[in-house]
Structure formats: C-alpha cells, structure tokens
Design a protein around this motif. Sequence first.
Motif, PDB file in Angstrom:
ATOM      1  N   VAL A 140       0.824  -1.215   0.000  1.00  0.00           N
ATOM      2  CA  VAL A 140       0.000   0.000   0.000  1.00  0.00           C
ATOM      3  C   VAL A 140       0.858   1.264   0.000  1.00  0.00           C
ATOM      4  O   VAL A 140       0.457   2.306  -0.526  1.00  0.00           O
ATOM      5  CB  VAL A 140      -0.953  -0.053   1.231  1.00  0.00           C
ATOM      6  N   GLU A 141       2.068   1.140   0.569  1.00  0.00           N
ATOM      7  CA  GLU A 141       2.956   2.319   0.679  1.00  0.00           C
ATOM      8  C   GLU A 141       3.282   2.930  -0.676  1.00  0.00           C
ATOM      9  O   GLU A 141       3.623   4.110  -0.765  1.00  0.00           O
ATOM     10  CB  GLU A 141       4.264   1.941   1.378  1.00  0.00           C
ATOM     11  N   SER A 142       3.219   2.139  -1.740  1.00  0.00           N
ATOM     12  CA  SER A 142       3.567   2.670  -3.071  1.00  0.00           C
ATOM     13  C   SER A 142       2.433   3.488  -3.673  1.00  0.00           C
ATOM     14  O   SER A 142       2.631   4.173  -4.687  1.00  0.00           O
ATOM     15  CB  SER A 142       3.903   1.516  -4.013  1.00  0.00           C
ATOM     16  N   VAL A 156       1.612  -0.774  10.619  1.00  0.00           N
ATOM     17  CA  VAL A 156       2.971  -0.323  10.878  1.00  0.00           C
ATOM     18  C   VAL A 156       3.531  -1.159  12.017  1.00  0.00           C
ATOM     19  O   VAL A 156       2.893  -1.295  13.062  1.00  0.00           O
ATOM     20  CB  VAL A 156       2.998   1.175  11.287  1.00  0.00           C
ATOM     21  N   GLU A 157       4.709  -1.743  11.787  1.00  0.00           N
ATOM     22  CA  GLU A 157       5.343  -2.470  12.888  1.00  0.00           C
ATOM     23  C   GLU A 157       6.597  -1.703  13.292  1.00  0.00           C
ATOM     24  O   GLU A 157       6.612  -0.993  14.275  1.00  0.00           O
ATOM     25  CB  GLU A 157       5.634  -3.901  12.467  1.00  0.00           C
ATOM     26  N   THR A 158       7.662  -1.788  12.489  1.00  0.00           N
ATOM     27  CA  THR A 158       8.889  -1.048  12.807  1.00  0.00           C
ATOM     28  C   THR A 158       8.903   0.336  12.163  1.00  0.00           C
ATOM     29  O   THR A 158       9.672   1.198  12.571  1.00  0.00           O
ATOM     30  CB  THR A 158      10.122  -1.815  12.296  1.00  0.00           C
ATOM     31  N   GLY A 159       8.106   0.537  11.113  1.00  0.00           N
ATOM     32  CA  GLY A 159       8.088   1.820  10.407  1.00  0.00           C
ATOM     33  C   GLY A 159       9.064   1.866   9.231  1.00  0.00           C
ATOM     34  O   GLY A 159       9.124   2.854   8.497  1.00  0.00           O
ATOM     35  N   THR A 160       9.815   0.784   9.040  1.00  0.00           N
ATOM     36  CA  THR A 160      10.834   0.745   7.971  1.00  0.00           C
ATOM     37  C   THR A 160      10.218   0.931   6.589  1.00  0.00           C
ATOM     38  O   THR A 160      10.731   1.699   5.770  1.00  0.00           O
ATOM     39  CB  THR A 160      11.561  -0.625   7.999  1.00  0.00           C
ATOM     40  N   THR A 161       9.121   0.236   6.336  1.00  0.00           N
ATOM     41  CA  THR A 161       8.495   0.305   5.007  1.00  0.00           C
ATOM     42  C   THR A 161       8.033   1.732   4.693  1.00  0.00           C
ATOM     43  O   THR A 161       8.213   2.217   3.584  1.00  0.00           O
ATOM     44  CB  THR A 161       7.293  -0.662   4.937  1.00  0.00           C
ATOM     45  N   LEU A 162       7.450   2.404   5.706  1.00  0.00           N
ATOM     46  CA  LEU A 162       6.989   3.787   5.506  1.00  0.00           C
ATOM     47  C   LEU A 162       8.157   4.694   5.151  1.00  0.00           C
ATOM     48  O   LEU A 162       8.083   5.479   4.212  1.00  0.00           O
ATOM     49  CB  LEU A 162       6.315   4.315   6.779  1.00  0.00           C
TER      50      LEU A 162
HETATM   51  O1  LIG Z   1       6.538  -1.218   9.786  1.00  0.00           O
HETATM   52  P1  LIG Z   1       7.196  -2.378   9.126  1.00  0.00           P
HETATM   53  O2  LIG Z   1       8.042  -3.183  10.074  1.00  0.00           O
HETATM   54  O3  LIG Z   1       7.956  -1.978   7.907  1.00  0.00           O
HETATM   55  O4  LIG Z   1       6.065  -3.418   8.687  1.00  0.00           O
HETATM   56  C1  LIG Z   1       4.854  -3.019   8.105  1.00  0.00           C
HETATM   57  C2  LIG Z   1       4.763  -3.414   6.673  1.00  0.00           C
HETATM   58  O5  LIG Z   1       4.818  -4.829   6.553  1.00  0.00           O
HETATM   59  C3  LIG Z   1       3.645  -5.312   5.892  1.00  0.00           C
HETATM   60  O6  LIG Z   1       3.835  -5.458   4.539  1.00  0.00           O
HETATM   61  P2  LIG Z   1       4.232  -6.853   3.870  1.00  0.00           P
HETATM   62  O7  LIG Z   1       5.704  -7.018   3.816  1.00  0.00           O
HETATM   63  O8  LIG Z   1       3.494  -7.947   4.508  1.00  0.00           O
HETATM   64  O9  LIG Z   1       3.727  -6.634   2.393  1.00  0.00           O
HETATM   65  P3  LIG Z   1       2.231  -6.360   1.924  1.00  0.00           P
HETATM   66  O10 LIG Z   1       1.967  -4.910   2.196  1.00  0.00           O
HETATM   67  O11 LIG Z   1       2.265  -6.668   0.478  1.00  0.00           O
HETATM   68  O12 LIG Z   1       1.330  -7.259   2.687  1.00  0.00           O
HETATM   69  C4  LIG Z   1       2.624  -4.213   6.154  1.00  0.00           C
HETATM   70  O13 LIG Z   1       1.581  -4.223   5.195  1.00  0.00           O
HETATM   71  C5  LIG Z   1       3.447  -2.974   6.089  1.00  0.00           C
HETATM   72  O14 LIG Z   1       3.623  -2.584   4.772  1.00  0.00           O
END
Ligand SMILES: O=P(O)(O)OC[C@H]1O[C@H](OP(=O)(O)OP(=O)(O)O)[C@H](O)[C@@H]1O
Length: 282
Positions: A140-142, A156-162
């Motif tokens: 979804v971030e994209s 959001v878990e660690t926030g790295t993806t954001l």
């Molecule tokens: O805060 P973070 O530690 O970065 O984790 C959160 C991210 O991990 C999951 O994505 P996932 O890798 O499962 O991909 P998806 O979005 O395609 O489900 C979730 O949807 C967030 O994008």
Amino acid sequence: MLRVAVPNKGSLSEAATEILAEAGYRQRRTTKDLSLTDPDNGVEFYYLRPRDIAVYVGEGTLDVGISGRDLVLDSHAAAETILELGFGGSTFRFAGRPGVARSVKDLEGKRIATSFAGILSDHLAENGVKASVVKLDGAVESAVQLGVADVIADVVETGTTLRQAGLEVFGDPILKSEAVLIKRHAVTLQPNGLEQLVRRLEGVLVARNYVMMDYDIRAEAVEAANAVAPGLESPTVSPLHREGWVAVRVMVPRAEAQRIMDQLWEIGGRAILTTDIHACRI
Ligand SMILES: O=P(O)(O)OC[C@H]1O[C@H](OP(=O)(O)OP(=O)(O)O)[C@H](O)[C@@H]1O
Ligand SMILES: Nc1ncnc2c1ncn2[C@@H]1O[C@H](COP(=O)(O)OP(=O)(O)OP(=O)(O)O)[C@@H](O)[C@H]1O
Ligand SMILES: [Mg+2]
C-alpha cells in the motif's frame, strides 16, 4: 473433534504454529499441508489465510482460530476474542508525505489507500469524514508515489516500510492489534476440547512472561520482600536450617526480574536465583 484454524502464511503463521506446538499439540511438518489431525488431543487444525479465518469462525464452520485483531474487525465477521496471544503486534495508522495532513479531520475529500477497507470506513464514519477509500491488496505504501491515493492507512510495525516510501505517520493510531484466539459470537455451548486449548495456551503465555525467583532472607524481612514480589497468588516460604532465615519462591514478570532482584538485595535478600518456567497451569 475441536476444529482450529491456524494462519498458513504471513506474519502470524510461524508464531501461531510455534505456540500450538509449545502447548503440546501436533503441528504440520511442511507448509504445503492444508490440515492436520491430532487424535491424542482430539483436535483438527486447518491452515488458512488469517483474513479468512475470521469468516470461517464467524460462520461457525470452524470452532476457533488464530488471527489478527485488525483482520477480525476488518472482516465484520461474527467472531470475538477469547484470548490475546502476545505476538503479531502492530498498529494501524494513517501515513502520507510530510505535511499532507495532521489528523483524520484533514482527510475530507481525500483518496485513502488501504487493504483494511472495513476498519478505515468505520473510522472515517465515526469521525464524520467523507473520503474515498482505494482498496488494495498489499504494498500500500507505493500508492502515494504512484498517484493512486493522497494518503494511506496501513499496518505499521517497525516503520521501515513507511520510511523507505518517504511517508510519515500522522494522527492518532487507528487501532492496536495482536494475534488473538477467536470464537463465534454468542455461542453458549463450549465445543469439546476448547477449555483445554485455552488453559494450555494461557500456560504457555505465563511460562513465556514469568520466571521463577528463589532467594534467602531473614524472616523479619519477608513482609517487605513480599511487597516487592507478591507473586501470582502468594510466595512459598520455607524454613532454612540457619536460624532466623527463610527461603522464598515466587513467580515474577520476566521483564521486571532484574529490577526486583536489585530491590530484594537492598532489603537483605541473598542467593537470589531466577529460572525459566518450562510449562505451567495456573
Ligand atoms: O513497519 P514495518 O516493520 O515496515 O512493517 C509493516 C509493513 O509490513 C507489511 O507489509 P508486507 O511485507 O506484509 O507486504 P504487503 O503490504 O504486500 O502485505 C505491512 O503491510 C506494512 O507494509
Ligand atoms: N510487519 C507486519 N506486516 C504485516 N502484518 C503484520 C506485521 N506485524 C504484525 N502483523 C499482523 O499480521 C496480520 C497480517 O497477516 P497476513 O498474513 O495477512 O499479512 P502479511 O504478513 O502481510 O502477509 P502477506 O504478505 O501474505 O499479506 C495482521 O494481523 C497484522 O496486524
Ligand atoms: Mg502483508
């Protein structure tokens, strides 16, 4: 037989299989297995997508299941939590380019991408905000960079993806989630084996979260020591051969063990030991 749904893939899958194995249930050997019977414990396990588990349990097709609180709420399934399982923790939050919005109130008329359309729509309605929900399956971030949405609402878990996507969270967390054991709403009849499953899982959680602490102390200091470490019910106090001294055995939260050891030492505790609890029934 008790029919239990277990996540087959994704963030919850490994930890769910692990907690069930630790509770003494047979678990599948390969991730290709769709189901597994544990005849000794009278349980059948079905490996399903965690999002679908709420639906199966809500419909009553399966008795109980492990899923995420967020997935259960999002599905609007008729399922409720029996036990919080202490893993799979996450928050569900709004995020966008820096400065785009400060709270949900700023989202009127905006396009919001999410894979949790149920939770998002409920939250917008509660806040009286009308916005357009763009339902995506993942990554979804994209959505902001690719221009399909103005902001996102995502796990959001660690926030790295954001951070990697150049997005920042804003507003209050919409929801805090963790893995939960669920059953169908308003079932009064307990299926056979459910009580045992819950008691065993609770035992695993206590064994994970607590340690056993043993120490020696002068008898007159026991009351003060009990105030520091009261235990779950009451500490076991046994006489020592040495006149005026007792041995105390008590369960303490793992995360507080070092602080409690310091405090017990201050009030005269000696030979303070902690040991892991392997399994328990409380
Ligand atoms: O805060 P973070 O530690 O970065 O984790 C959160 C991210 O991990 C999951 O994505 P996932 O890798 O499962 O991909 P998806 O979005 O395609 O489900 C979730 O949807 C967030 O994008
Ligand atoms: N880092 C994380 N990413 C995604 N979901 C997480 C994370 N940490 C905990 N969870 C929780 O796991 C559940 C999502 O599991 P699910 O298997 O659907 O997604 P996933 O791990 O993103 O796998 P997939 O990539 O197959 O979608 C939710 O309850 C969510 O709150
Ligand atoms: Mg995902």
